[in-house]
Design an enzyme around this catalytic site. Structure first.
Site, PDB file in Angstrom:
ATOM      1  N   HIS A   1       0.827  -1.219   0.000  1.00 58.19           N
ATOM      2  CA  HIS A   1       0.000   0.000   0.000  1.00 58.19           C
ATOM      3  C   HIS A   1       0.861   1.270   0.000  1.00 58.19           C
ATOM      4  O   HIS A   1       0.549   2.242   0.687  1.00 58.19           O
ATOM      5  CB  HIS A   1      -0.941   0.038   1.205  1.00 58.19           C
ATOM      6  CG  HIS A   1      -1.958  -1.054   1.249  1.00 58.19           C
ATOM      7  ND1 HIS A   1      -3.256  -0.883   0.843  1.00 58.19           N
ATOM      8  CD2 HIS A   1      -1.871  -2.347   1.636  1.00 58.19           C
ATOM      9  CE1 HIS A   1      -3.925  -2.013   1.011  1.00 58.19           C
ATOM     10  NE2 HIS A   1      -3.110  -2.926   1.477  1.00 58.19           N
TER      11      HIS A   1
ATOM     12  N   ASN B   1     -10.247  -2.818   2.385  1.00 56.70           N
ATOM     13  CA  ASN B   1      -9.918  -2.824   0.956  1.00 56.70           C
ATOM     14  C   ASN B   1     -11.193  -2.610   0.152  1.00 56.70           C
ATOM     15  O   ASN B   1     -12.297  -2.620   0.702  1.00 56.70           O
ATOM     16  CB  ASN B   1      -9.284  -4.160   0.552  1.00 56.70           C
ATOM     17  CG  ASN B   1      -7.817  -4.266   0.958  1.00 56.70           C
ATOM     18  OD1 ASN B   1      -7.176  -3.280   1.296  1.00 56.70           O
ATOM     19  ND2 ASN B   1      -7.295  -5.474   0.915  1.00 56.70           N
TER      20      ASN B   1
HETATM   21  C1  HEM Z   1      -2.136 -11.331   6.907  1.00 55.85           C
HETATM   22  C2  HEM Z   1      -2.773 -10.330   6.341  1.00 55.85           C
HETATM   23  C3  HEM Z   1      -2.204  -8.943   6.249  1.00 55.85           C
HETATM   24  C4  HEM Z   1      -1.002  -8.427   6.634  1.00 55.85           C
HETATM   25  C5  HEM Z   1       0.143  -9.168   7.324  1.00 55.85           C
HETATM   26  C6  HEM Z   1      -1.000  -7.027   6.291  1.00 55.85           C
HETATM   27  C7  HEM Z   1       0.062  -6.174   6.509  1.00 55.85           C
HETATM   28  C8  HEM Z   1       0.087  -4.843   6.187  1.00 55.85           C
HETATM   29  C9  HEM Z   1       1.198  -3.957   6.406  1.00 55.85           C
HETATM   30  C10 HEM Z   1       2.524  -4.382   7.030  1.00 55.85           C
HETATM   31  C11 HEM Z   1       0.846  -2.731   5.977  1.00 55.85           C
HETATM   32  C12 HEM Z   1       1.688  -1.456   6.008  1.00 55.85           C
HETATM   33  C13 HEM Z   1       1.244  -0.579   7.138  1.00 55.85           C
HETATM   34  C14 HEM Z   1       2.072   0.665   7.296  1.00 55.85           C
HETATM   35  O1  HEM Z   1       3.221   0.722   6.829  1.00 55.85           O
HETATM   36  O2  HEM Z   1       1.571   1.613   7.942  1.00 55.85           O
HETATM   37  C15 HEM Z   1      -0.488  -2.826   5.482  1.00 55.85           C
HETATM   38  C16 HEM Z   1      -1.207  -1.779   4.972  1.00 55.85           C
HETATM   39  C17 HEM Z   1      -2.543  -1.878   4.642  1.00 55.85           C
HETATM   40  N1  HEM Z   1      -3.327  -3.007   4.668  1.00 55.85           N
HETATM   41 FE1  HEM Z   1      -2.776  -4.839   5.178  1.00 55.85          FE
HETATM   42  N2  HEM Z   1      -2.178  -6.695   5.718  1.00 55.85           N
HETATM   43  C18 HEM Z   1      -2.947  -7.837   5.677  1.00 55.85           C
HETATM   44  C19 HEM Z   1      -4.229  -7.942   5.228  1.00 55.85           C
HETATM   45  C20 HEM Z   1      -5.026  -6.893   4.882  1.00 55.85           C
HETATM   46  C21 HEM Z   1      -6.441  -6.957   4.674  1.00 55.85           C
HETATM   47  C22 HEM Z   1      -7.308  -8.217   4.813  1.00 55.85           C
HETATM   48  C23 HEM Z   1      -6.835  -5.699   4.366  1.00 55.85           C
HETATM   49  C24 HEM Z   1      -8.226  -5.194   4.097  1.00 55.85           C
HETATM   50  C25 HEM Z   1      -9.232  -5.510   4.854  1.00 55.85           C
HETATM   51  C26 HEM Z   1      -5.678  -4.837   4.387  1.00 55.85           C
HETATM   52  C27 HEM Z   1      -5.675  -3.476   4.148  1.00 55.85           C
HETATM   53  C28 HEM Z   1      -4.588  -2.653   4.270  1.00 55.85           C
HETATM   54  C29 HEM Z   1      -4.620  -1.234   3.984  1.00 55.85           C
HETATM   55  C30 HEM Z   1      -5.824  -0.420   3.521  1.00 55.85           C
HETATM   56  C31 HEM Z   1      -3.334  -0.753   4.212  1.00 55.85           C
HETATM   57  C32 HEM Z   1      -2.852   0.676   4.010  1.00 55.85           C
HETATM   58  C33 HEM Z   1      -3.131   1.516   5.243  1.00 55.85           C
HETATM   59  C34 HEM Z   1      -2.765   2.953   4.986  1.00 55.85           C
HETATM   60  O3  HEM Z   1      -3.392   3.584   4.108  1.00 55.85           O
HETATM   61  O4  HEM Z   1      -1.838   3.469   5.628  1.00 55.85           O
HETATM   62  N3  HEM Z   1      -4.587  -5.593   4.692  1.00 55.85           N
HETATM   63  N4  HEM Z   1      -0.932  -4.135   5.609  1.00 55.85           N
END
Ligand code: HEM
Ligand SMILES: *[C@@H]1O[C@H](CO)[C@@H](O)[C@H](O)[C@H]1NC(C)=O
Ligand SMILES: *[C@@H]1O[C@H](CO)[C@@H](O)[C@H](O)[C@H]1NC(C)=O
Ligand SMILES: *[C@@H]1O[C@H](CO)[C@@H](O)[C@H](O)[C@H]1NC(C)=O
Ligand SMILES: *[C@@H]1O[C@H](CO)[C@@H](O)[C@H](O)[C@H]1NC(C)=O
Ligand SMILES: CC(=O)N[C@H]1CO[C@H](CO)[C@@H](O)[C@@H]1O
Length: 501
Positions: free
Chosen positions: A75, A148
């Site tokens: 992201h 998402n």
């Molecule tokens: C095992 C599953 C998942 C892992 C390990 C994971 C891990 C991560 C990590 C490490 C980040 C970066 C956060 C940052 O640097 O601030 C991130 C961002 C994000 N993830 Fe996940 N994620 C997973 C599943 C999901 C799912 C299921 C969704 C949606 C429901 C999702 C939506 C997002 C979004 C929207 C961001 C961006 C947040 C922002 O705008 O700062 N992720 N994720």
């Protein structure tokens, strides 16, 4: 930002930083001293060399050398805005969270939209689900709803996340995106089929950020004022209507306007055309969980809306652009682990893995005191026993650094305690691989046969055929087998379009 102003006001009152009696209008170094000349460095003679004693040059250059922080590991590319959430329907029988307490109640929000796989400079319109994360600044702390724009996820066990993301990134030798890595992983983990169908449908190329729905995907638990709970999924539907780009248009914009979605959002808000979404919950009781034909904590599954209807909660409106992108959007930290009294995690394995991953990466990406950055600060004072670390800015003065103590008069909130009733879990401790033990195809089949109309099916086949054709022949055959399990019709349409298998 209001939080920043509040912080400064508090610090000034506490005498922590000096207040300036008058503003200056000259250029200064980072330490506030007036700069003598801004357009030349200090040299011995007209042709150089430079001098170490040019502290103005070193102040400027050394800061520049450190301007970049690590981009988000996923992201990385995104845009955002501020606005408010307004409660339109009473859900207090399900959830006692303060922000839902009254119809008409408004809560300040920050939103960040993003693509998932691409780097920070990548194009906004590439085929991908989009991230859609919301931070609610509630009176009982910050609640982040990190969703998402497609309703399901590609895996149901978080240990597979790093590997799956690697297949979406670059090949270790060539540094190129690689269709074989992607189709190898997808076909070896058939639970990914549902999300793959969404992403290769028109939903994978939305027309900017305003015309997409958002889905919390992970299952949460809501607790009401008498301590009863239900499980819950969050959905927020666009009031602008769904709109997507054709594949050709999306690919064209990748070259001609890679920041298409960020610009569109910024311009809409600047012109007073405020986008909005309606927030809904779907709920399941423990009895419904026990009777469900599928695992309600499996992120590759939808909760069918005929059995678990959408219950309206309120409206999200974005009406304020950022004034400083880095401070307010790049440094914002969203995490599903940031919950408020009345909202709790469920056993959802993906969610449980996420509860660790986000704050962990944020401590690395922004530093251990990232919650002191103004956009991440809660509205109310923080009282705890955490101290120090790099860049500690509001270090809680001389208040006690240990608990329990006989000095401060703080205690836990009884309300928070009541809204955290005990619950029981049981089972054999084991590594349960659910790749082939659960139904991976019924919901994808329903998506293909019933949720898409014929025009959308044609686009899906077209998009999939192009992507699968880039993989090697053995992987093309595996992909055909995979989609054959969804529908014989889908398989035969793909087969006629993929030439080299
Ligand atoms: C095992 C599953 C998942 C892992 C390990 C994971 C891990 C991560 C990590 C490490 C980040 C970066 C956060 C940052 O640097 O601030 C991130 C961002 C994000 N993830 Fe996940 N994620 C997973 C599943 C999901 C799912 C299921 C969704 C949606 C429901 C999702 C939506 C997002 C979004 C929207 C961001 C961006 C947040 C922002 O705008 O700062 N992720 N994720
Ligand atoms: C908030 O929602 C209530 C209830 O639907 C409505 O009466 C009110 O006008 C809304 N306020 C704003 C600012 O949208
Ligand atoms: C909480 O939920 C239970 C079970 O549905 C219900 O009996 C009770 O009245 C609810 N409490 C409140 C305050 O709405
Ligand atoms: C803190 O609150 C708990 C639970 O309400 C109570 O049992 C305890 O006595 C309180 N402690 C103090 C120091 O007030
Ligand atoms: C799908 O069906 C085929 C039979 O056509 C089978 O060989 C294959 O293993 C099934 N599963 C997957 C994940 O492709
Ligand atoms: C599912 C869907 O709404 N698809 C639309 C995507 O956008 C194209 C071009 O505007 C439309 O023709 C599709 O109907």
């Amino acid at each position: 930002m209001f939080t920043m102003l509040k912080l400064i006001a508090v610090l000034v009152l506490a005498g922590a930083i000096p207040s300036y009696s008058q503003q200056n209008n000259y250029i200064t170094t980072g330490f506030g001293s007036p700069v003598s000349y801004k357009d030349a460095s200090l040299t011995v003679g007209r042709r150089g060399p430079l001098l170490m004693e040019d502290t103005e040059f070193i102040d400027e250059m050394a800061h520049f050398d450190r301007e970049r922080i690590p981009e988000r590991v996923v992201h990385a590319k995104g845009g955002g805005a501020f606005g408010y959430f307004n409660v339109t329907n009473d859900i207090t029988r399900y959830c006692a969270a303060a922000l839902f307490s009254q119809v008409g109640k408004r809560t300040k929000i920050a939103v960040r939209f993003s693509t998932i796989g691409g780097e920070r400079g990548s194009a906004d319109t590439r085929r991908d689900p989009r991230g859609f994360a919301i931070k609610f600044y509630t009176e009982e702390g910050n609640w982040d709803l990190v969703g998402n724009t497609v309703p399901v996820f590609f895996i149901r066990d978080p240990i597979l996340f790093p590997s799956f993301i690697h297949t979406q990134k670059r090949h270790p030798a060539t540094f190129l995106h690689n269709a074989d890595m992607q189709w190898d992983a997808i076909t070896l983990r058939p639970e990914s089929t549902h999300m793959v169908l969404y992403v290769f449908s028109d939903r994978g190329t939305p027309d900017g950020f305003r015309y997409m729905h958002g889905y919390g995907i992970s299952t949460f638990k809501l607790v009401n004022a008498t301590g009863h709970h239900v499980f819950c999924k969050f959905t927020y539907m666009t009031n602008q209507g769904l709109r997507n780009l054709t594949r050709a248009r999306a690919q064209q914009l990748e070259g001609s306007d890679p920041d298409y979605a960020i610009r569109d959002l910024y311009q809409a808000i600047r012109s007073g055309n405020y986008p909005s979404w309606t927030l809904y919950i779907q709920v399941m009781t423990e009895e419904q969980v026990a009777q469900s034909s599928f695992n309600p904590f499996d992120d590759t599954k939808l909760w069918p809306e005929d059995r678990y209807p959408f219950i309206e909660v309120g409206r999200l409106t974005l009406n304020e652009n950022p004034t400083n992108y880095f401070q307010q959007i790049e440094q914002i930290a969203m995490s599903p682990s940031r919950m408020v009294p009345g909202i709790k995690p469920s056993p959802d394995k993906i969610l449980q893995g996420r509860l660790f991953a986000y704050p962990d990466t944020q401590r690395y990406r922004l530093g251990p005191n990232f919650l002191q950055i103004p956009v991440n600060c809660p509205l109310q004072d923080v009282h705890n026993y955490q101290r120090d670390g790099p860049m500690s800015y509001s270090n809680q003065g001389d208040s006690p650094v240990y608990h329990p103590n006989s000095v401060d008069s703080l205690n836990v909130s009884q309300r928070a305690t009541q809204l955290s009733p005990p619950y029981s879990v049981s089972g054999d401790v084991y590594k349960y691989d659910s790749g082939n033990t659960e139904d991976n195809f019924a919901q994808p089949r329903d998506f293909y046969e019933n949720r898409l109309d014929e025009a959308a099916r044609i686009n899906l086949v077209d998009n999939l055929a192009e992507a699968i054709s880039a993989a090697s022949a053995p992987l093309q055959r595996r992909a055909l087998n995979l989609f054959g399990n969804v529908s014989a019709d889908l398989r035969s349409r793909l087969q006629s379009r993929i030439t080299s298998q």
